[in-house]
Write a protein that holds these residues in place. Structure first.
Motif, mmCIF file in Angstrom:
data_model
loop_
_atom_site.group_PDB
_atom_site.id
_atom_site.type_symbol
_atom_site.label_atom_id
_atom_site.label_comp_id
_atom_site.label_asym_id
_atom_site.label_seq_id
_atom_site.Cartn_x
_atom_site.Cartn_y
_atom_site.Cartn_z
ATOM 1 N N THR A 77 -4.388 0.205 -8.885
ATOM 2 C CA THR A 77 -4.934 -0.857 -8.030
ATOM 3 C C THR A 77 -4.529 -0.649 -6.575
ATOM 4 O OG1 THR A 77 -4.834 -2.425 -9.874
ATOM 5 C CG2 THR A 77 -4.991 -3.357 -7.657
ATOM 6 N N ILE A 78 -3.267 -0.304 -6.377
ATOM 7 C CA ILE A 78 -2.773 -0.098 -5.012
ATOM 8 C C ILE A 78 -3.441 1.117 -4.370
ATOM 9 C CG2 ILE A 78 -0.722 0.479 -3.636
ATOM 10 C CD1 ILE A 78 0.922 -1.084 -5.783
ATOM 11 N N MET A 79 -3.573 2.204 -5.131
ATOM 12 C CA MET A 79 -4.199 3.409 -4.590
ATOM 13 C C MET A 79 -5.672 3.176 -4.270
ATOM 14 S SD MET A 79 -1.827 5.631 -4.225
ATOM 15 C CE MET A 79 -2.740 7.145 -3.953
ATOM 16 N N ALA A 80 -6.351 2.379 -5.092
ATOM 17 C CA ALA A 80 -7.757 2.063 -4.822
ATOM 18 C C ALA A 80 -7.885 1.241 -3.547
ATOM 19 C CB ALA A 80 -8.365 1.313 -6.010
ATOM 20 N N ALA A 81 -6.993 0.276 -3.370
ATOM 21 C CA ALA A 81 -7.011 -0.534 -2.147
ATOM 22 C C ALA A 81 -6.733 0.341 -0.929
ATOM 23 C CB ALA A 81 -5.976 -1.654 -2.249
ATOM 24 N N ASP A 84 -9.737 2.319 0.053
ATOM 25 C CA ASP A 84 -10.680 1.483 0.821
ATOM 26 C C ASP A 84 -10.266 1.411 2.288
ATOM 27 O OD1 ASP A 84 -12.178 0.998 -1.429
ATOM 28 O OD2 ASP A 84 -11.330 -0.990 -1.824
ATOM 29 N N ASP A 85 -8.974 1.223 2.522
ATOM 30 C CA ASP A 85 -8.476 1.159 3.906
ATOM 31 C C ASP A 85 -8.748 2.471 4.641
ATOM 32 O OD1 ASP A 85 -7.491 -1.456 3.865
ATOM 33 O OD2 ASP A 85 -5.536 -0.823 3.090
ATOM 34 N N VAL A 86 -8.461 3.584 3.986
ATOM 35 C CA VAL A 86 -8.646 4.893 4.613
ATOM 36 C C VAL A 86 -10.122 5.156 4.878
ATOM 37 C CG1 VAL A 86 -8.376 7.390 4.296
ATOM 38 C CG2 VAL A 86 -6.521 5.849 3.631
ATOM 39 N N ALA A 87 -10.986 4.812 3.906
ATOM 40 C CA ALA A 87 -12.427 5.019 4.082
ATOM 41 C C ALA A 87 -12.958 4.185 5.236
ATOM 42 C CB ALA A 87 -13.161 4.668 2.787
ATOM 43 N N PHE A 163 5.120 -4.381 11.666
ATOM 44 C CA PHE A 163 5.226 -2.953 11.392
ATOM 45 C C PHE A 163 3.858 -2.276 11.456
ATOM 46 C CE2 PHE A 163 4.872 -5.264 7.445
ATOM 47 C CZ PHE A 163 4.042 -4.507 6.623
ATOM 48 N N GLU A 164 3.906 -0.954 11.501
ATOM 49 C CA GLU A 164 2.724 -0.146 11.702
ATOM 50 C C GLU A 164 1.840 -0.129 10.459
ATOM 51 O OE1 GLU A 164 6.186 2.708 10.807
ATOM 52 O OE2 GLU A 164 5.865 0.590 11.216
ATOM 53 N N ALA A 165 0.675 0.500 10.565
ATOM 54 C CA ALA A 165 -0.258 0.612 9.436
ATOM 55 C C ALA A 165 0.279 1.635 8.442
ATOM 56 C CB ALA A 165 -1.644 1.003 9.931
ATOM 57 N N ARG A 166 1.340 1.244 7.767
ATOM 58 C CA ARG A 166 2.041 2.139 6.844
ATOM 59 C C ARG A 166 2.401 1.339 5.603
ATOM 60 N NH1 ARG A 166 7.416 5.640 8.531
ATOM 61 N NH2 ARG A 166 7.900 6.438 6.461
ATOM 62 N N SER A 195 -4.309 -2.486 1.338
ATOM 63 C CA SER A 195 -3.124 -1.900 0.708
ATOM 64 C C SER A 195 -1.983 -2.909 0.696
ATOM 65 C CB SER A 195 -2.689 -0.647 1.472
ATOM 66 O OG SER A 195 -3.742 0.278 1.613
ATOM 67 N N ASN A 196 -1.769 -3.559 1.834
ATOM 68 C CA ASN A 196 -0.677 -4.529 1.929
ATOM 69 C C ASN A 196 -0.882 -5.711 0.993
ATOM 70 O OD1 ASN A 196 0.727 -3.046 3.841
ATOM 71 N ND2 ASN A 196 -0.171 -4.100 5.585
#
Length: 461
Positions: A77-81, A84-87, A163-166, A195-196
């Protein structure tokens, strides 16, 4: 730290918040009280943190272990989210490469984050540790017994961390806050929103299962909320801005809350006259290429001038090695005059966090010149000397005025996990309270108990 070209989203919010302010007026967050919504967020976090503090040490450990389990259980679930953020970021095409590198979760990263959470959980109990114990007064004429003082560690209270987009930063920060008994309001980069949310859902579920209100760890959604929370100096105890110097400056100028500054990372490696070439090669390549976007990556290499004394000297071999590794070397003012270096691109700027495979190189006369250069141009983050000369090594370690100073190892070791802290809430380059990678110790304060038996001061006279 972010690359020098990055801008934190709260900076844009600052312009909106202060657009109609008269010249020289105080920032919006210093002029007006916080909104009811922001006050509620902060006060809810404080209330929830007190519930957290009421749990036994064993239950807080179990809570963190449950978070780690949930992170692993929901990896897909986290990796899928995250995908989406990266795409979304790729579709917009505006994300700097260094920021995109932080945003994308690599395979196995969730397991690493879960392992870090478990490491934090298993650390020694930080709350209630005795810092000082003494007798304030002997038994008095009334038979009250001795009066004893005890100072112990205690939770800081409520933290605001920007914090940063991490995405992997969120569980690190949350686990440290929870272990130290704190509530936390967390604002991540907007690029990592999905992701967050997926990671935060794991934390919220674990808190609920242990009877702690989820408000103990709250995700802050908008820029306006950040500005509003910066005005909550009565309910928020410390702000930790992770990112660029611009962000740190903005936060410090817009709040009365104490700020634990995490500045940019202009880190140096000095290759001394007595450096072992093999060690220097390994250290420099690792410090620059292992994770170029990290704030502990090397940005400047200072080389003793003797290494460039002839066309076949080690300095030229080092330059060739760095180029072979894909590193773009910029020559400083002195280096550009060296025979064989005229073809290199040049720079006059000695204080840049590139955040990519760019490295500034300059020659210096000796260790004293290297120390002077670093103290004048670094961000006081992490510096390294490569040398086999013990006197040079010790002089460098003692005279360089940075939070972390290393000898014969990569600057990438400047990290809370590698320091044995389990994780880090950030790296502080300030001189008050905490310095360097900030783990649980930096999220604690003290409280003092005095146990008496009817003692009175009676003017002490």
């Amino acid at each position: 730290g972010n690359s020098s070209s990055s801008k934190n989203t709260t900076m844009a919010a600052a312009g909106d918040a202060n657009a109609n302010a008269p010249p020289n007026a105080a920032p919006a967050s210093l002029r007006a009280p916080p909104s009811a919504h922001c006050s509620h967020l902060a006060s809810s976090a404080r209330t929830a943190s007190r519930v957290l503090q009421s749990l036994s040490s064993e239950k807080r450990v179990a809570l963190l272990l449950r978070i780690a389990d949930l992170l692993e259980e929901r990896t897909n679930t986290i990796m899928a989210a995250n995908a989406d953020d990266v795409a979304r970021a790729d579709a917009q095409g505006t994300l700097p490469p260094a920021t995109r590198q932080r945003l994308a979760l690599k395979e196995g990263k969730i397991k690493q984050v879960a392992a870090g959470t478990r490491a934090v959980a298993r650390q020694q109990e930080p709350i209630g540790r005795v810092v000082r114990r003494c007798k304030v007064m002997d038994d008095d004429e009334h038979g009250s017994g001795s009066l004893t003082l005890e100072k112990v560690t205690a939770p800081m209270g409520v933290l605001l961390v920007i914090f940063e987009a991490r995405p992997d930063a969120l569980p690190q920060i949350a686990s440290l806050a929870l272990k130290a008994g704190n509530g936390a309001l967390l604002k991540g980069g907007r690029e990592a929103t999905q992701s967050n949310k997926a990671i935060h859902a794991c934390i919220a579920q674990a808190l609920t299962e242990f009877g702690v209100p989820p408000a103990c760890i709250t995700l802050v959604d908008t820029r306006d909320e950040v500005d509003g929370l910066l005005a909550c100096h009565d309910t928020i105890d410390m702000v930790v801005p992770r990112g660029s110097n611009q962000l740190c400056t903005y936060v410090m100028e817009n709040t009365k809350i104490p700020v634990l500054g995490h500045a940019d990372g202009v880190c140096h490696v000095y290759v001394d006259k007595e450096a072992d070439p093999m060690k220097a090669n390994r250290i420099l390549v690792d410090a620059k290429t292992d994770y170029p976007a990290a704030c502990n990556a090397a940005e400047t290499c200072l080389v003793h001038m003797d290494h460039f004394a002839n066309p076949h000297g080690y300095g030229h071999r080092l330059l060739n090695k760095l180029t072979e590794e894909g590193i773009k070397v910029l020559a400083g003012p002195r280096m550009r005059a060296i025979a064989g270096c005229a073809q290199l691109p040049t720079t006059e700027d000695m204080h840049v966090e590139y955040g990519d495979l760019t490295l500034m190189m300059e020659v210096v006369d000796d260790v004293d010149a290297a120390i002077a250069h670093i103290n004048a141009n670094s961000s006081s983050h992490t510096e390294c000397v490569v040398t086999e000369d013990e006197a040079v090594r010790e002089k460098f370690l003692n005279a360089v005025d940075s939070a972390c100073v290393f000898a014969n190892c990569s600057t990438r070791f400047s990290d809370g996990f590698r320091f044995g802290l389990g994780a880090e809430v950030g790296i502080s380059t300030s001189r008050l309270h905490a310095r360097g990678p900030v783990g649980i110790e930096g999220l604690l304060t003290t409280k003092t108990y005095i146990r008496g038996g009817g003692h009175v001061v009676a003017k002490d006279a």
